[in-house]
Design a protein around this motif. Structure first.
Motif, PDB file in Angstrom:
ATOM      1  N   VAL A  18       3.279  -3.587   2.384  1.00  0.00           N
ATOM      2  CA  VAL A  18       3.320  -4.967   1.883  1.00  0.00           C
ATOM      3  C   VAL A  18       2.357  -5.115   0.713  1.00  0.00           C
ATOM      4  CG1 VAL A  18       2.754  -7.355   2.449  1.00  0.00           C
ATOM      5  CG2 VAL A  18       4.097  -5.992   4.055  1.00  0.00           C
ATOM      6  N   ARG A  19       1.151  -4.608   0.864  1.00  0.00           N
ATOM      7  CA  ARG A  19       0.128  -4.721  -0.182  1.00  0.00           C
ATOM      8  C   ARG A  19       0.514  -3.936  -1.438  1.00  0.00           C
ATOM      9  NH1 ARG A  19      -3.636  -3.052   2.804  1.00  0.00           N
ATOM     10  NH2 ARG A  19      -3.446  -0.869   2.268  1.00  0.00           N
ATOM     11  N   ASN A  20       0.990  -2.698  -1.261  1.00  0.00           N
ATOM     12  CA  ASN A  20       1.231  -1.813  -2.404  1.00  0.00           C
ATOM     13  C   ASN A  20       2.595  -1.985  -3.042  1.00  0.00           C
ATOM     14  OD1 ASN A  20      -1.294  -0.692  -1.951  1.00  0.00           O
ATOM     15  ND2 ASN A  20      -0.481   0.906  -0.640  1.00  0.00           N
ATOM     16  N   CYS A  21       3.563  -2.503  -2.312  1.00  0.00           N
ATOM     17  CA  CYS A  21       4.930  -2.616  -2.854  1.00  0.00           C
ATOM     18  C   CYS A  21       5.349  -4.066  -3.032  1.00  0.00           C
ATOM     19  CB  CYS A  21       5.911  -1.898  -1.935  1.00  0.00           C
ATOM     20  SG  CYS A  21       5.571  -0.126  -1.776  1.00  0.00           S
ATOM     21  N   LEU A  22       5.422  -4.811  -1.948  1.00  0.00           N
ATOM     22  CA  LEU A  22       5.935  -6.181  -2.022  1.00  0.00           C
ATOM     23  C   LEU A  22       5.036  -7.092  -2.833  1.00  0.00           C
ATOM     24  CD1 LEU A  22       7.204  -6.656   1.628  1.00  0.00           C
ATOM     25  CD2 LEU A  22       8.527  -6.081  -0.401  1.00  0.00           C
ATOM     26  N   ASP A  23       3.731  -7.057  -2.565  1.00  0.00           N
ATOM     27  CA  ASP A  23       2.809  -7.959  -3.265  1.00  0.00           C
ATOM     28  C   ASP A  23       2.741  -7.652  -4.756  1.00  0.00           C
ATOM     29  OD1 ASP A  23       2.287  -9.257  -0.899  1.00  0.00           O
ATOM     30  OD2 ASP A  23       0.329  -8.325  -0.587  1.00  0.00           O
ATOM     31  N   GLN A  24       2.989  -6.408  -5.136  1.00  0.00           N
ATOM     32  CA  GLN A  24       2.926  -6.028  -6.540  1.00  0.00           C
ATOM     33  C   GLN A  24       4.288  -6.103  -7.224  1.00  0.00           C
ATOM     34  OE1 GLN A  24       0.668  -2.486  -7.453  1.00  0.00           O
ATOM     35  NE2 GLN A  24      -0.566  -2.738  -5.626  1.00  0.00           N
ATOM     36  N   GLY A  25       5.339  -6.352  -6.442  1.00  0.00           N
ATOM     37  CA  GLY A  25       6.671  -6.491  -7.024  1.00  0.00           C
ATOM     38  C   GLY A  25       7.282  -5.200  -7.512  1.00  0.00           C
ATOM     39  N   VAL A  26       6.932  -4.076  -6.891  1.00  0.00           N
ATOM     40  CA  VAL A  26       7.522  -2.793  -7.267  1.00  0.00           C
ATOM     41  C   VAL A  26       8.451  -2.313  -6.158  1.00  0.00           C
ATOM     42  CG1 VAL A  26       5.595  -2.123  -8.738  1.00  0.00           C
ATOM     43  CG2 VAL A  26       5.583  -1.475  -6.338  1.00  0.00           C
ATOM     44  N   LYS A  27       9.354  -1.416  -6.523  1.00  0.00           N
ATOM     45  CA  LYS A  27      10.303  -0.882  -5.553  1.00  0.00           C
ATOM     46  C   LYS A  27       9.754   0.433  -5.002  1.00  0.00           C
ATOM     47  CE  LYS A  27      15.133   0.263  -4.934  1.00  0.00           C
ATOM     48  NZ  LYS A  27      16.463   0.326  -5.563  1.00  0.00           N
ATOM     49  N   CYS A  28       9.575   0.496  -3.692  1.00  0.00           N
ATOM     50  CA  CYS A  28       9.063   1.697  -3.038  1.00  0.00           C
ATOM     51  C   CYS A  28      10.098   2.245  -2.080  1.00  0.00           C
ATOM     52  CB  CYS A  28       7.792   1.382  -2.246  1.00  0.00           C
ATOM     53  SG  CYS A  28       6.426   0.817  -3.265  1.00  0.00           S
ATOM     54  N   ASN A  29       9.984   3.525  -1.750  1.00  0.00           N
ATOM     55  CA  ASN A  29      10.860   4.113  -0.748  1.00  0.00           C
ATOM     56  C   ASN A  29      10.256   3.898   0.633  1.00  0.00           C
ATOM     57  OD1 ASN A  29       8.841   6.057  -0.445  1.00  0.00           O
ATOM     58  ND2 ASN A  29       9.954   7.623  -1.588  1.00  0.00           N
ATOM     59  N   SER A  30      10.897   4.400   1.662  1.00  0.00           N
ATOM     60  CA  SER A  30      10.422   4.164   3.024  1.00  0.00           C
ATOM     61  C   SER A  30       9.076   4.808   3.317  1.00  0.00           C
ATOM     62  CB  SER A  30      11.461   4.652   4.032  1.00  0.00           C
ATOM     63  OG  SER A  30      11.652   6.046   3.913  1.00  0.00           O
TER      64      SER A  30
END
Length: 34
Positions: A18-30
């Motif tokens: 959540v902190r590294n992907c969603l909050d920053q608005g980037v697309k991450c893998n699983s």
């Protein structure tokens, strides 16, 4: 209508994604990688 949700993520792993992907608005893998 009825729905259930069961969270299977470890709290620390979910919080990191959540902190590294969603909050920053980037697309991450699983795995939480960009």
């Amino acid at each position: 209508m009825h729905a259930d949700f069961f969270n299977a993520w470890k709290d620390e792993a979910l919080a990191a994604r959540v902190r590294n992907c969603l909050d920053q608005g980037v697309k991450c893998n699983s795995a939480g990688n960009f």
